[in-house]
Design a protein around this motif. Structure first.
Motif, mmCIF file in Angstrom:
data_model
loop_
_atom_site.group_PDB
_atom_site.id
_atom_site.type_symbol
_atom_site.label_atom_id
_atom_site.label_comp_id
_atom_site.label_asym_id
_atom_site.label_seq_id
_atom_site.Cartn_x
_atom_site.Cartn_y
_atom_site.Cartn_z
ATOM 1 N N ARG A 181 0.924 -1.321 0.065
ATOM 2 C CA ARG A 181 -0.061 -0.013 0.039
ATOM 3 C C ARG A 181 0.652 1.150 0.185
ATOM 4 O O ARG A 181 0.581 2.211 -0.630
ATOM 5 C CB ARG A 181 -1.019 0.185 1.096
ATOM 6 C CG ARG A 181 -2.018 1.168 1.362
ATOM 7 C CD ARG A 181 -2.680 0.991 2.533
ATOM 8 N NE ARG A 181 -3.744 2.167 2.582
ATOM 9 C CZ ARG A 181 -4.430 2.535 3.580
ATOM 10 N NH1 ARG A 181 -4.102 1.926 4.746
ATOM 11 N NH2 ARG A 181 -5.219 3.236 3.584
ATOM 12 N N MET A 182 1.979 1.307 0.608
ATOM 13 C CA MET A 182 2.928 2.435 0.741
ATOM 14 C C MET A 182 3.571 2.577 -0.551
ATOM 15 O O MET A 182 3.569 3.719 -1.089
ATOM 16 C CB MET A 182 3.813 2.167 1.965
ATOM 17 C CG MET A 182 3.531 2.183 3.291
ATOM 18 S SD MET A 182 2.985 3.715 3.855
ATOM 19 C CE MET A 182 4.567 4.561 3.871
ATOM 20 N N ARG A 183 3.888 1.646 -1.191
ATOM 21 C CA ARG A 183 4.351 1.882 -2.595
ATOM 22 C C ARG A 183 3.527 2.225 -3.489
ATOM 23 O O ARG A 183 3.932 2.970 -4.407
ATOM 24 C CB ARG A 183 5.005 0.370 -3.021
ATOM 25 C CG ARG A 183 6.188 -0.099 -2.548
ATOM 26 C CD ARG A 183 6.728 -1.365 -3.322
ATOM 27 N NE ARG A 183 5.923 -2.563 -3.014
ATOM 28 C CZ ARG A 183 6.038 -3.488 -1.992
ATOM 29 N NH1 ARG A 183 7.197 -3.081 -1.010
ATOM 30 N NH2 ARG A 183 5.577 -4.421 -1.788
ATOM 31 N N ARG A 184 2.127 1.897 -3.560
ATOM 32 C CA ARG A 184 1.260 2.270 -4.272
ATOM 33 C C ARG A 184 0.814 3.748 -3.943
ATOM 34 O O ARG A 184 0.905 4.571 -5.243
ATOM 35 C CB ARG A 184 -0.028 1.618 -4.337
ATOM 36 C CG ARG A 184 -0.020 0.147 -4.656
ATOM 37 C CD ARG A 184 -1.406 -0.593 -4.496
ATOM 38 N NE ARG A 184 -2.200 -0.097 -5.081
ATOM 39 C CZ ARG A 184 -3.795 -0.368 -5.016
ATOM 40 N NH1 ARG A 184 -3.925 -1.054 -4.023
ATOM 41 N NH2 ARG A 184 -4.614 0.047 -5.723
ATOM 42 N N LEU A 185 1.139 4.442 -2.813
ATOM 43 C CA LEU A 185 0.865 5.706 -2.364
ATOM 44 C C LEU A 185 1.904 6.774 -3.013
ATOM 45 O O LEU A 185 1.819 7.658 -3.521
ATOM 46 C CB LEU A 185 0.727 5.824 -0.817
ATOM 47 C CG LEU A 185 -0.739 5.497 -0.521
ATOM 48 C CD1 LEU A 185 -0.690 5.159 0.995
ATOM 49 C CD2 LEU A 185 -1.752 6.379 -0.849
ATOM 50 N N ASP A 186 3.213 5.831 -3.016
ATOM 51 C CA ASP A 186 4.543 6.325 -3.542
ATOM 52 C C ASP A 186 4.047 7.001 -4.770
ATOM 53 O O ASP A 186 4.417 7.956 -5.356
ATOM 54 C CB ASP A 186 5.747 5.666 -3.171
ATOM 55 C CG ASP A 186 6.163 6.038 -1.769
ATOM 56 O OD1 ASP A 186 6.313 7.192 -1.512
ATOM 57 O OD2 ASP A 186 6.771 4.895 -1.639
ATOM 58 N N HIS A 187 3.422 5.856 -5.864
ATOM 59 C CA HIS A 187 3.220 6.024 -7.140
ATOM 60 C C HIS A 187 2.154 7.247 -7.184
ATOM 61 O O HIS A 187 2.348 8.073 -8.290
ATOM 62 C CB HIS A 187 2.674 4.835 -7.729
ATOM 63 C CG HIS A 187 3.868 3.698 -7.837
ATOM 64 N ND1 HIS A 187 4.961 4.172 -8.250
ATOM 65 C CD2 HIS A 187 3.632 2.553 -7.677
ATOM 66 C CE1 HIS A 187 5.793 2.895 -8.239
ATOM 67 N NE2 HIS A 187 4.975 1.935 -7.844
ATOM 68 N N VAL A 188 1.000 7.311 -6.359
ATOM 69 C CA VAL A 188 0.405 8.390 -6.444
ATOM 70 C C VAL A 188 0.878 9.654 -6.045
ATOM 71 O O VAL A 188 0.673 10.485 -6.994
ATOM 72 C CB VAL A 188 -0.945 8.068 -5.358
ATOM 73 C CG1 VAL A 188 -1.664 9.286 -5.155
ATOM 74 C CG2 VAL A 188 -1.651 6.834 -5.846
ATOM 75 N N ILE A 189 1.729 9.993 -5.276
ATOM 76 C CA ILE A 189 2.384 11.144 -5.020
ATOM 77 C C ILE A 189 3.242 11.542 -6.132
ATOM 78 O O ILE A 189 3.240 12.660 -6.563
ATOM 79 C CB ILE A 189 2.967 11.008 -3.684
ATOM 80 C CG1 ILE A 189 2.218 10.695 -2.394
ATOM 81 C CG2 ILE A 189 3.918 12.277 -3.520
ATOM 82 C CD1 ILE A 189 2.863 10.830 -1.274
ATOM 83 N N ASP A 190 3.997 10.645 -6.578
ATOM 84 C CA ASP A 190 4.949 10.927 -7.614
ATOM 85 C C ASP A 190 4.030 11.341 -9.074
ATOM 86 O O ASP A 190 4.269 12.337 -9.691
ATOM 87 C CB ASP A 190 5.745 9.549 -7.991
ATOM 88 C CG ASP A 190 6.742 9.338 -7.275
ATOM 89 O OD1 ASP A 190 7.045 10.174 -6.417
ATOM 90 O OD2 ASP A 190 7.334 8.442 -6.944
ATOM 91 N N ALA A 191 3.103 10.621 -9.268
ATOM 92 C CA ALA A 191 2.166 10.996 -10.281
ATOM 93 C C ALA A 191 1.473 12.577 -10.409
ATOM 94 O O ALA A 191 1.280 13.030 -10.952
ATOM 95 C CB ALA A 191 1.052 9.906 -10.610
ATOM 96 N N CYS A 192 1.105 12.717 -8.858
ATOM 97 C CA CYS A 192 0.385 14.203 -8.900
ATOM 98 C C CYS A 192 1.486 15.232 -9.022
ATOM 99 O O CYS A 192 1.269 16.284 -9.416
ATOM 100 C CB CYS A 192 0.082 13.978 -7.229
ATOM 101 S SG CYS A 192 -1.608 13.092 -6.943
ATOM 102 N N LYS A 193 2.760 14.864 -8.584
ATOM 103 C CA LYS A 193 3.738 15.951 -8.616
ATOM 104 C C LYS A 193 4.235 16.048 -10.296
ATOM 105 O O LYS A 193 4.260 17.186 -10.539
ATOM 106 C CB LYS A 193 5.002 15.469 -7.842
ATOM 107 C CG LYS A 193 6.082 16.512 -8.210
ATOM 108 C CD LYS A 193 5.737 17.931 -7.211
ATOM 109 C CE LYS A 193 7.139 18.806 -7.105
ATOM 110 N NZ LYS A 193 7.574 19.202 -8.351
#
Length: 414
Positions: free
Chosen positions: A55-67
């Motif tokens: 879940r943490m890895r998926r959230l990392d991808h979300v934050i990177d995608a938003c940025k």
């Protein structure tokens, strides 16, 4: 949770940039909550649940995608439109001649201009210089897209090499009473740094139909086609280029532990753990890195790392439990780490045993980018028919100009 993970893929209503920022802030709050749960699991069981790690890895991808989405929207906001109006005024003799060359291959106008200015060594075999306005536009786009260029000092030169003198030892100085004798001082010892400009090229393609369309600004089209290609290549060279037919990257210089630093080498601080941060007091190596830099350089310093390293840094907290990494305060602004901006450079290495995955310093004083004046275009309608290729070249160099201004974090025991 599923709605959050799909948010970067959805279209949002205007204003898009504010919506992207809101999504990023929401994602980071969710990330912090998940990380607190992960830390509690480690405290209670000695290890985190694998599902929680995923879940943490998926959230990392979300934050990177938003940025990334915010950066893309900001770049598009600054980019001029591709089309032009019929009433637009001509842009000067060179601009009109260059447009004729790009659209139809008519080089007579450019040849006449170059003959008038007594320029030599140019022509149909080597291409023609783009108008000054187009060259400036390419430079502005590169500054927005190339991470190290955005931080470094950029100097335009007219020769093939920029040479910068520096003092290896200064004159002797000292105190003296008002009436005491002043002994003669030694002369300073000078040396020089050389920054040769190397050739960088891109080859965008267009259909003749696009070139014939009078509503398309061909100079803006060309600038837009080459900016990302130039930015990707020079961005990698400014980080790790070996200096052979490319700039010398700041990671390519000899490296030495900060305690043994000397001019001509890049100082580093070790994390004390091979391939990672310490299990306890994980933020200490970052503090050591920050304070390895002298105070005069820290005022304008920034961190440089890739997105995977940022994902690891996002989990770190200080002694008070506050996260060291914080999201951008607004659209077009960088994230920050310990109060210093973070510049994302994909050419930086991943965290690994012995890797120099994080750089910190005043890159404006530490790294110099040299641009040879002039961007040249050679029109080629034959090699890839029915497409028209535009072999576009510019000359770029770079290297460290102040070895005291940039420090590295080495993920190793020592």
């Amino acid at each position: 949770m599923s709605d959050l993970l799909s948010a970067p893929e959805t279209k949002v209503a205007a204003p898009e940039r504010q919506s992207a920022l809101d999504t990023l802030m929401h994602a980071f709050e969710t990330y912090k909550t998940a990380n607190e749960t992960r830390l509690a699991e480690i405290e209670r069981r000695g290890a985190a649940d694998p599902l929680l790690d995923e879940r943490m890895r998926r959230l990392d991808h979300v934050i990177d995608a938003c940025k990334a989405r915010m950066d893309r929207l900001e770049t598009e906001r600054r980019r001029p439109p591709l089309g032009i109006t019929r009433t637009e005024a001509p842009r000067g003799e060179h601009g009109a001649a260059f447009t004729g060359y790009v659209r139809h291959g008519a080089s007579d106008g450019l040849k006449a201009l170059e003959a008038k200015s007594l320029s030599t060594g140019v022509g149909a075999d080597g291409g023609y210089l783009v108008p000054y306005e187009t060259e400036q536009e390419i430079g502005r786009r590169l500054a927005a897209l190339s991470p190290i260029r955005a931080l470094a000092t950029v100097r335009t030169i007219g020769a093939g090499t920029y040479r910068k003198p520096f003092m290896t030892s200064g004159p002797m100085v000292g105190w003296a009473a008002e009436t005491a004798a002043r002994p003669q001082t030694d002369s300073p010892v000078l040396a020089e740094l050389a920054f040769p400009a190397m050739e960088l090229y891109a080859m965008p393609a267009a259909t003749q139909a696009l070139l014939d369309d009078g509503q398309v600004n061909v100079e803006e089209w060309l600038a837009g086609e080459v900016d990302s290609a130039f930015a990707e290549q020079e961005g990698a060279a400014f980080v790790s280029g070996d200096g052979t037919a490319k700039p010398t990257g700041f990671l390519a210089y000899p490296k030495v532990a900060e305690s043994g630093w000397s001019w001509g080498k890049t100082g580093y601080v070790a994390t004390g753990v091979a391939g990672g941060f310490p299990a306890s007091d994980a933020a200490d190596p970052l503090l050591d890195l920050v304070y390895a830099l002298k105070g005069g350089y820290r005022q304008n310093a920034a961190f440089v790392m890739n997105r995977r390293t940022q994902a690891a840094v996002r989990k770190l907290k200080d002694d008070a439990g506050a996260y060291l990494w914080t999201p951008p305060a607004g659209a077009g602004q960088p994230a920050s780490l310990m109060g210093f901006p973070v510049q994302e450079a994909e050419a930086m290495p991943d965290i690994g045993d012995g890797a120099f995955a994080i750089a910190f310093g005043d890159f404006r004083r530490g790294y110099l980018v040299v641009d040879r004046a002039g961007v040249r275009v050679l029109r080629d309608p034959y090699s890839a028919k029915p497409y028209v290729l535009f072999y576009t070249t510019k000359r770029v160099g770079g290297g460290i100009q102040d070895f005291d201004a940039i420090k590295l974090l080495k993920f190793a025991a020592g």
